[in-house]
Design a protein around this motif. Structure first.
Motif, mmCIF file in Angstrom:
data_model
loop_
_atom_site.group_PDB
_atom_site.id
_atom_site.type_symbol
_atom_site.label_atom_id
_atom_site.label_comp_id
_atom_site.label_asym_id
_atom_site.label_seq_id
_atom_site.Cartn_x
_atom_site.Cartn_y
_atom_site.Cartn_z
ATOM 1 N N HIS A 123 0.833 -1.212 0.000
ATOM 2 C CA HIS A 123 0.000 0.000 0.000
ATOM 3 C C HIS A 123 0.868 1.263 0.000
ATOM 4 O O HIS A 123 0.585 2.228 -0.707
ATOM 5 N N THR A 137 -2.157 5.815 -12.375
ATOM 6 C CA THR A 137 -2.471 4.446 -11.940
ATOM 7 C C THR A 137 -1.860 3.426 -12.906
ATOM 8 O O THR A 137 -1.303 2.417 -12.476
ATOM 9 N N ARG A 149 -6.189 -2.823 -11.578
ATOM 10 C CA ARG A 149 -7.205 -2.994 -10.531
ATOM 11 C C ARG A 149 -6.555 -3.149 -9.152
ATOM 12 O O ARG A 149 -7.065 -2.660 -8.153
ATOM 13 N N THR A 150 -5.447 -3.836 -9.091
ATOM 14 C CA THR A 150 -4.742 -4.032 -7.822
ATOM 15 C C THR A 150 -4.214 -2.698 -7.297
ATOM 16 O O THR A 150 -4.310 -2.403 -6.100
ATOM 17 N N ARG A 152 -5.465 0.258 -7.946
ATOM 18 C CA ARG A 152 -6.623 1.037 -7.484
ATOM 19 C C ARG A 152 -7.097 0.540 -6.117
ATOM 20 O O ARG A 152 -7.421 1.325 -5.246
ATOM 21 N N SER A 153 -7.142 -0.751 -5.948
ATOM 22 C CA SER A 153 -7.591 -1.333 -4.691
ATOM 23 C C SER A 153 -6.640 -0.965 -3.550
ATOM 24 O O SER A 153 -7.069 -0.578 -2.461
ATOM 25 N N ARG A 154 -5.350 -1.117 -3.792
ATOM 26 C CA ARG A 154 -4.356 -0.779 -2.761
ATOM 27 C C ARG A 154 -4.398 0.717 -2.435
ATOM 28 O O ARG A 154 -4.237 1.108 -1.271
ATOM 29 N N HIS A 155 -4.580 1.521 -3.436
ATOM 30 C CA HIS A 155 -4.667 2.982 -3.245
ATOM 31 C C HIS A 155 -5.852 3.308 -2.345
ATOM 32 O O HIS A 155 -5.724 4.072 -1.376
ATOM 33 N N HIS A 156 -6.999 2.720 -2.646
ATOM 34 C CA HIS A 156 -8.210 2.943 -1.860
ATOM 35 C C HIS A 156 -8.023 2.470 -0.413
ATOM 36 O O HIS A 156 -8.341 3.174 0.540
ATOM 37 N N ASP A 157 -7.492 1.277 -0.260
ATOM 38 C CA ASP A 157 -7.276 0.719 1.084
ATOM 39 C C ASP A 157 -6.273 1.558 1.883
ATOM 40 O O ASP A 157 -6.462 1.792 3.076
ATOM 41 N N SER A 160 -7.933 4.809 3.046
ATOM 42 C CA SER A 160 -8.898 4.503 4.117
ATOM 43 C C SER A 160 -8.174 4.265 5.433
ATOM 44 O O SER A 160 -8.582 4.762 6.483
#
Length: 169
Positions: A123, A137, A149-150, A152-157, A160
Motif C-alpha cells: 500500500h 495508476t 485494478r490491484t 486502485r484497490s491498494r490505493h483505496h485501502d 482509508s
C-alpha cells in the motif's frame, strides 16, 4: 558666468534676473542631490528666497553668486533629506509581521511518515508512486508489475487506513 556685486552697487540683485540666469542650472544641481523633482523645485525656491532676504549682506564681490546659491541649495537639500529620514523613522508605525512557524509543518511531516510506516509495504509503494512520484495508476501498475485494478484497490485501502489512523488520538 555672471557675478553680481552688491558691494559695488549697494543694492540687492534683482530676484527675477537671478532666477532667469541661475534657476535652470540650480534645479539640475539639486535634482542630483534629491530624487524627488518636486522637492528639488521647493529647495530652489527657498534658495532664491534666502538670496532675496539676505541680498544686502551677501559677499557677492568675493564669491560668484552661482557658487553661493549652490552652497545654500546644497545645505537646504541636506536638511530636507534629514527631515524626511527622521520623519520616516518616527511616523512609520512598527508592523509586527508574523513569521511562518515551521514547527507545525515539521510535526505534520513526522506524523505523515509515522502513518505511512504503519501501512503494509504494498500500500505504501502505491502511494509513493502516485503521490510522490506523480505517476498515474497505469504507470504505477507497470512499475510495480501488478494489474491496474490491484493498484486502485491498494490505493483505496491505503487512503482509508490513513484516514482512520489519523482520526485516532
Amino acid at each position: 558666468m555672471t557675478t553680481h556685486t552688491c558691494a559695488a552697487t549697494g543694492r540687492r540683485p534683482a530676484l527675477d534676473q537671478l532666477m532667469s540666469e541661475h534657476a535652470g542650472p540650480l534645479l539640475t544641481f539639486v535634482r542630483t542631490l534629491v530624487a524627488d523633482h518636486h522637492l528639488a523645485e521647493d529647495i530652489v525656491q527657498e534658495t532664491f528666497i534666502q538670496a532675496w532676504q539676505h541680498g544686502n549682506r551677501l559677499p557677492f564681490s568675493e564669491v560668484p553668486i552661482r557658487d553661493w546659491l549652490m552652497a545654500v541649495a546644497r545645505g537646504l537639500a541636506v536638511t530636507s533629506l534629514r527631515e524626511v529620514a527622521v520623519g520616516r523613522e518616527t511616523t512609520e508605525p512598527e508592523v509586527d509581521v508574523a513569521q511562518p512557524d515551521h514547527a507545525d509543518a515539521a510535526v505534520a511531516t513526522a506524523e505523515a511518515i509515522m502513518l505511512l510506516r504503519r501501512l503494509p509495504n504494498e500500500h505504501r509503494a502505491v502511494l509513493l508512486h502516485t503521490y510522490l512520484a506523480g505517476r498515474t495508476t497505469y504507470q504505477t501498475a507497470r512499475v510495480l508489475g501488478v494489474p491496474v485494478r490491484t493498484v486502485r484497490s491498494r490505493h483505496h485501502d491505503a487512503l482509508s487506513t490513513l484516514r482512520t489512523s489519523s482520526a485516532r488520538p
